[in-house]
Design a protein around this motif. Structure first.
Motif, short mmCIF file in Angstrom:
data_model
loop_
_atom_site.label_atom_id
_atom_site.label_comp_id
_atom_site.label_asym_id
_atom_site.label_seq_id
_atom_site.Cartn_x
_atom_site.Cartn_y
_atom_site.Cartn_z
N ALA A 2 23.54 4.49 -10.23
CA ALA A 2 22.98 4.87 -8.94
C ALA A 2 22.34 6.25 -9.00
CB ALA A 2 24.08 4.85 -7.88
N ASP A 3 21.33 6.45 -8.17
CA ASP A 3 20.69 7.76 -8.10
C ASP A 3 21.50 8.75 -7.28
OD1 ASP A 3 18.55 7.29 -9.79
OD2 ASP A 3 17.29 6.52 -8.18
N VAL A 4 22.39 8.24 -6.41
CA VAL A 4 23.30 9.10 -5.65
C VAL A 4 24.71 8.60 -5.89
CG1 VAL A 4 23.98 9.91 -3.36
CG2 VAL A 4 21.55 9.63 -3.89
N ILE A 5 25.57 9.51 -6.32
CA ILE A 5 26.96 9.18 -6.64
C ILE A 5 27.84 10.03 -5.74
CG2 ILE A 5 28.73 9.24 -8.43
CD1 ILE A 5 26.30 9.24 -10.45
N ARG A 6 28.77 9.40 -5.08
CA ARG A 6 29.68 10.13 -4.19
C ARG A 6 31.11 9.74 -4.52
NH1 ARG A 6 28.70 11.75 1.94
NH2 ARG A 6 30.78 12.50 2.43
N GLY A 7 31.98 10.73 -4.56
CA GLY A 7 33.38 10.45 -4.84
C GLY A 7 34.21 11.70 -4.86
N LYS A 8 35.49 11.51 -5.14
CA LYS A 8 36.42 12.63 -5.23
C LYS A 8 36.31 13.29 -6.58
CE LYS A 8 40.19 11.45 -2.14
NZ LYS A 8 41.63 11.20 -2.08
N ALA A 9 36.41 14.61 -6.57
CA ALA A 9 36.33 15.40 -7.80
C ALA A 9 37.72 15.66 -8.38
CB ALA A 9 35.65 16.73 -7.52
N PHE A 10 37.79 15.67 -9.71
CA PHE A 10 38.98 16.10 -10.43
C PHE A 10 38.53 17.25 -11.31
CE2 PHE A 10 42.36 16.01 -13.59
CZ PHE A 10 43.47 15.73 -12.82
N VAL A 11 39.10 18.42 -11.10
CA VAL A 11 38.64 19.64 -11.76
C VAL A 11 39.52 19.95 -12.98
CG1 VAL A 11 38.16 22.10 -11.45
CG2 VAL A 11 37.76 20.50 -9.56
N LEU A 12 38.85 20.19 -14.10
CA LEU A 12 39.51 20.57 -15.35
C LEU A 12 38.99 21.94 -15.78
CD1 LEU A 12 39.33 17.14 -17.17
CD2 LEU A 12 41.35 18.19 -16.16
N GLY A 13 39.60 22.53 -16.77
CA GLY A 13 39.21 23.85 -17.23
C GLY A 13 38.24 23.83 -18.40
N VAL A 48 46.01 16.48 -20.96
CA VAL A 48 45.53 17.75 -20.42
C VAL A 48 46.72 18.58 -19.96
CG1 VAL A 48 44.13 18.85 -18.62
CG2 VAL A 48 43.31 16.76 -19.73
N PRO A 49 46.87 19.80 -20.47
CA PRO A 49 47.98 20.65 -20.05
C PRO A 49 47.88 20.99 -18.56
CG PRO A 49 46.87 21.58 -21.98
CD PRO A 49 46.03 20.44 -21.48
N PRO A 50 49.01 21.08 -17.87
CA PRO A 50 48.99 21.38 -16.43
C PRO A 50 48.17 22.62 -16.08
CG PRO A 50 51.20 20.77 -17.10
CD PRO A 50 50.37 20.86 -18.36
N ALA A 51 48.17 23.63 -16.93
CA ALA A 51 47.43 24.85 -16.63
C ALA A 51 45.92 24.63 -16.59
CB ALA A 51 47.76 25.93 -17.65
N GLN A 52 45.43 23.57 -17.23
CA GLN A 52 43.99 23.29 -17.25
C GLN A 52 43.60 22.20 -16.27
OE1 GLN A 52 43.61 22.81 -21.65
NE2 GLN A 52 41.89 24.19 -21.33
N SER A 53 44.55 21.66 -15.52
CA SER A 53 44.25 20.52 -14.66
C SER A 53 43.72 20.93 -13.30
CB SER A 53 45.49 19.65 -14.48
OG SER A 53 46.44 20.32 -13.69
N GLY A 54 43.79 22.21 -12.95
CA GLY A 54 43.33 22.63 -11.64
C GLY A 54 44.27 22.21 -10.52
N GLY A 58 50.57 21.19 -12.00
CA GLY A 58 50.16 19.99 -12.72
C GLY A 58 50.88 18.75 -12.23
N ASN A 59 51.21 18.72 -10.93
CA ASN A 59 52.07 17.66 -10.40
C ASN A 59 51.34 16.38 -9.99
OD1 ASN A 59 50.77 18.58 -8.16
ND2 ASN A 59 52.60 19.06 -6.99
N LEU A 60 50.07 16.27 -10.30
CA LEU A 60 49.31 15.08 -9.94
C LEU A 60 48.66 14.52 -11.19
CD1 LEU A 60 48.10 13.36 -7.57
CD2 LEU A 60 46.21 14.95 -7.57
N ARG A 61 48.85 13.25 -11.42
CA ARG A 61 48.22 12.61 -12.58
C ARG A 61 46.81 12.20 -12.23
NH1 ARG A 61 51.54 9.34 -16.53
NH2 ARG A 61 49.68 8.06 -16.35
N PHE A 62 45.96 12.17 -13.23
CA PHE A 62 44.59 11.71 -13.05
C PHE A 62 44.59 10.23 -12.65
CE2 PHE A 62 40.59 10.01 -14.88
CZ PHE A 62 39.72 10.69 -14.05
N VAL A 63 45.40 9.43 -13.33
CA VAL A 63 45.59 8.02 -13.01
C VAL A 63 47.06 7.87 -12.63
CG1 VAL A 63 45.53 5.65 -13.89
CG2 VAL A 63 43.80 7.30 -14.64
N PRO A 64 47.36 7.32 -11.45
CA PRO A 64 48.77 7.18 -11.04
C PRO A 64 49.58 6.36 -12.04
CG PRO A 64 47.30 6.72 -9.20
CD PRO A 64 46.43 6.84 -10.43
N GLU A 65 50.84 6.68 -12.15
CA GLU A 65 51.76 5.97 -13.04
C GLU A 65 51.66 4.46 -12.78
OE1 GLU A 65 54.31 5.93 -16.12
OE2 GLU A 65 53.95 7.84 -15.14
N GLY A 66 51.45 3.69 -13.86
CA GLY A 66 51.38 2.24 -13.77
C GLY A 66 50.03 1.67 -13.35
#
Length: 187
Positions: A2-13, A48-54, A58-66
């Motif tokens: 798509a020419d326009v992409i919208r979604g939630k951001a996940f910030v890394l270091g 990704v180490p918790p310190a670089q996960s933003g 670091g209490n949130l996984r990029f992909v939820p468990e399971g």
């Protein structure tokens, strides 16, 4: 793509390497078998180490468990994103997790080419340090044709570097699909 992409951001270091994006122990899965390929998404960014996960603590996984997919479709990285080994499994893992675009200050060239060659996700570059402007969970919108990223949560807009010749390859689904559709390959 798509020419326009919208979604939630996940910030890394900075200096997020391919071993952090998909650790070696998960490379035993075969990406050509659909039942196994999905596991690349499940384990995306687990190294990704918790310190670089933003994230706080670091209490949130990029992909939820399971789960196999992430709620985050846009990754915001810092400098030297995708450094480390040349494994093409790193952009594959992000794509399998549901990532459509990665926006970073600059990439390790092999990671950038693996994104493009595999048609996995858009590797966009920015001149600004977005890891200090955008927070994990912010809603963002990328205008690929217009070359901008808007943080919908804050209302700020940032310029992106043009993709140039890489976009048609990604749109086709990778370098081989592009070569076939362009008449460079038979079959």
């Amino acid at each position: 793509m798509a020419d326009v992409i919208r979604g939630k951001a996940f910030v890394l270091g900075d200096d997020i390497d391919t071993d952090q994006i998909i650790p070696a122990q998960y490379l035993a899965y075969n990406p050509s078998i659909p039942e196994e390929r999905q596991y690349f998404g499940m384990y995306a960014n687990v190294g990704v180490p918790p310190a670089q996960s933003g994230l706080p603590e670091g209490n949130l996984r990029f992909v939820p468990e399971g789960a196999f997919k992430s709620e985050y479709s846009i990754v915001i990285g810092g400098k030297n994103f995708g450094c480390g080994s040349s494994r093409e499994h790193a952009p594959l893992a992000l794509a399998e997790a549901g990532v459509v675009a990665v926006v970073a200050e600059f990439y390790a060239r092999i990671f950038y080419r693996n994104c493009v060659n595999g048609g996995y996700c858009l590797p966009l570059e920015t001149q600004q340090r977005l890891v200090e402007e955008i927070r994990t969970g912010d809603e963002v919108e990328i205008d690929v044709a217009g070359g901008t990223l808007k943080n919908v949560s804050s209302g700020k807009t940032y310029p992106l570097n043009p993709l140039g010749d890489a976009k048609p390859i990604i749109d086709a689904g990778g370098v081989f699909a592009y070569a076939r559709s362009s008449g460079m390959l038979d079959g």
